[in-house]
Motif scaffolding. Structure first.
Motif, mmCIF file in Angstrom:
data_model
loop_
_atom_site.group_PDB
_atom_site.id
_atom_site.type_symbol
_atom_site.label_atom_id
_atom_site.label_comp_id
_atom_site.label_asym_id
_atom_site.label_seq_id
_atom_site.Cartn_x
_atom_site.Cartn_y
_atom_site.Cartn_z
ATOM 1 N N THR A 69 4.576 -101.554 104.044
ATOM 2 C CA THR A 69 5.918 -101.294 103.547
ATOM 3 C C THR A 69 5.992 -99.943 102.846
ATOM 4 O O THR A 69 4.974 -99.292 102.586
ATOM 5 N N PHE A 104 2.813 -108.515 110.739
ATOM 6 C CA PHE A 104 4.023 -108.520 111.570
ATOM 7 C C PHE A 104 3.818 -107.545 112.713
ATOM 8 O O PHE A 104 3.227 -106.489 112.523
ATOM 9 N N VAL A 118 12.189 -105.563 111.916
ATOM 10 C CA VAL A 118 12.145 -107.029 111.796
ATOM 11 C C VAL A 118 13.269 -107.733 112.551
ATOM 12 O O VAL A 118 13.367 -108.961 112.528
ATOM 13 N N SER A 175 14.122 -111.810 112.756
ATOM 14 C CA SER A 175 14.878 -112.154 111.544
ATOM 15 C C SER A 175 16.382 -111.966 111.678
ATOM 16 O O SER A 175 17.152 -112.518 110.908
ATOM 17 N N ILE A 196 10.105 -101.718 108.750
ATOM 18 C CA ILE A 196 9.210 -102.094 107.656
ATOM 19 C C ILE A 196 8.780 -100.895 106.828
ATOM 20 O O ILE A 196 8.685 -100.975 105.600
ATOM 21 N N TYR A 238 8.490 -104.337 99.711
ATOM 22 C CA TYR A 238 8.076 -105.716 99.986
ATOM 23 C C TYR A 238 9.081 -106.737 99.458
ATOM 24 O O TYR A 238 9.247 -107.802 100.047
ATOM 25 N N LEU A 252 11.170 -108.032 102.112
ATOM 26 C CA LEU A 252 10.535 -108.860 103.143
ATOM 27 C C LEU A 252 10.121 -110.239 102.647
ATOM 28 O O LEU A 252 10.098 -111.197 103.428
ATOM 29 N N LYS A 253 9.785 -110.360 101.378
ATOM 30 C CA LYS A 253 9.129 -111.586 100.923
ATOM 31 C C LYS A 253 10.009 -112.824 101.010
ATOM 32 O O LYS A 253 9.498 -113.945 101.144
ATOM 33 N N LEU A 309 12.459 -112.990 103.335
ATOM 34 C CA LEU A 309 13.039 -112.971 104.672
ATOM 35 C C LEU A 309 12.535 -114.153 105.504
ATOM 36 O O LEU A 309 11.346 -114.457 105.512
ATOM 37 N N LYS A 318 7.816 -117.510 106.930
ATOM 38 C CA LYS A 318 7.798 -116.312 106.094
ATOM 39 C C LYS A 318 6.769 -115.330 106.666
ATOM 40 O O LYS A 318 5.792 -115.739 107.304
ATOM 41 N N ILE A 319 6.995 -114.060 106.422
ATOM 42 C CA ILE A 319 6.040 -113.036 106.867
ATOM 43 C C ILE A 319 4.811 -113.111 105.960
ATOM 44 O O ILE A 319 4.914 -112.955 104.744
#
Length: 241
Positions: free
Chosen positions: A41, A49, A54, A58, A64, A69, A72-73, A75, A89-90
């Motif tokens: 990130t 990933f 994404v 998603s 990214i 982060y 993303l956390k 997502l 989750k990623i």
């Protein structure tokens, strides 16, 4: 002939959503190694990933390398899977690496292009590799592998070959230890050429019916596949079946 190790592509992605804990646990149950993709990130957090963006998994349009982060956390990722939809989750790369270390699962870690845009990306990744049982780092980008080798000379590096490549250039890459190629490129003629490099060879994209599986070349050390259980069974010596 050397042992041919099997790696589950993005985890056992033929049976579960790619690069998720479910796909990794499935691969572990099969008793094989795991191939996974890592991205970094904007704020230097490494996640597992495949895509640079994404959106495919998603629905959110974001690269990214351009987000922190925190974005993303929370997502949720997923896709329709056998008439159902399950959210995931990623995963954080560090957590997956620690799990693999405890389980002694071999890892093939592919660095994606976001690492080209972070000045300390390869150093951050190298710092996370200590204690892993069996690991090599792969990429389409030779400059990333060169940075890895400079930072951590002991780690194995693998160049993923593109359709058009220069054998002379590959031979000259002394920071590359092994070569990965798609099954569409695989041929006896090419394998003979690649053996001139003195580097290990792994093939990806196999499903189990290919000639390279039925009668592997002596230089082949690994197979990367969505269906690791099939390949593992095909490679098992006839006397053990």
């Amino acid at each position: 002939m050397s042992e041919v190790k099997v790696y589950a592509h993005r985890g056992a992605s033929g049976y579960a959503l790619e690069n998720t804990w479910k796909s990794f646990q499935k691969a572990c149950n099969f008793g094989v190694g795991i191939e996974l993709d890592v991205q970094i990130t904007k704020d230097g957090v490494i996640v597992v990933f495949h895509d640079d963006n994404v959106k495919r998994l998603s629905g959110k349009d974001a690269r990214i390398e351009e987000v922190d982060y925190d974005f993303l956390k929370e997502l949720k990722i997923g896709k329709k899977w056998r008439r159902s939809f399950v959210h995931h989750k990623i995963p954080l790369a560090y957590e997956v690496f620690q799990w693999a270390k405890e389980k002694k699962v071999p890892l093939n870690i592919e660095m994606k292009s976001s690492f080209l845009h972070h000045p300390n990306g390869t150093k951050i990744l190298c710092a996370m590799l200590d204690g892993l049982h069996d690991v090599h780092l792969s990429s389409f980008h030779p400059q990333l592998l060169k940075e890895i080798k400079k930072t951590k000379p002991s780690v194995e590096t693998a160049l993923i070959l593109k359709k058009k490549f220069s054998l002379e250039e590959v031979i000259g890459m002394d920071w590359v230890d092994s070569l990965h190629l798609h099954k569409r490129l695989y041929s006896s003629q090419l394998i003979d050429q690649l053996q001139q490099t003195g580097k290990k060879i792994r093939v990806y994209g196999m499903v189990g019916s290919e000639a390279a599986i039925k009668k592997p070349d002596s230089c082949l050390v690994g197979v990367i596949t969505d269906y690791p259980d099939r390949i593992k069974e095909k490679l098992r010596p006839a006397v053990e079946r």
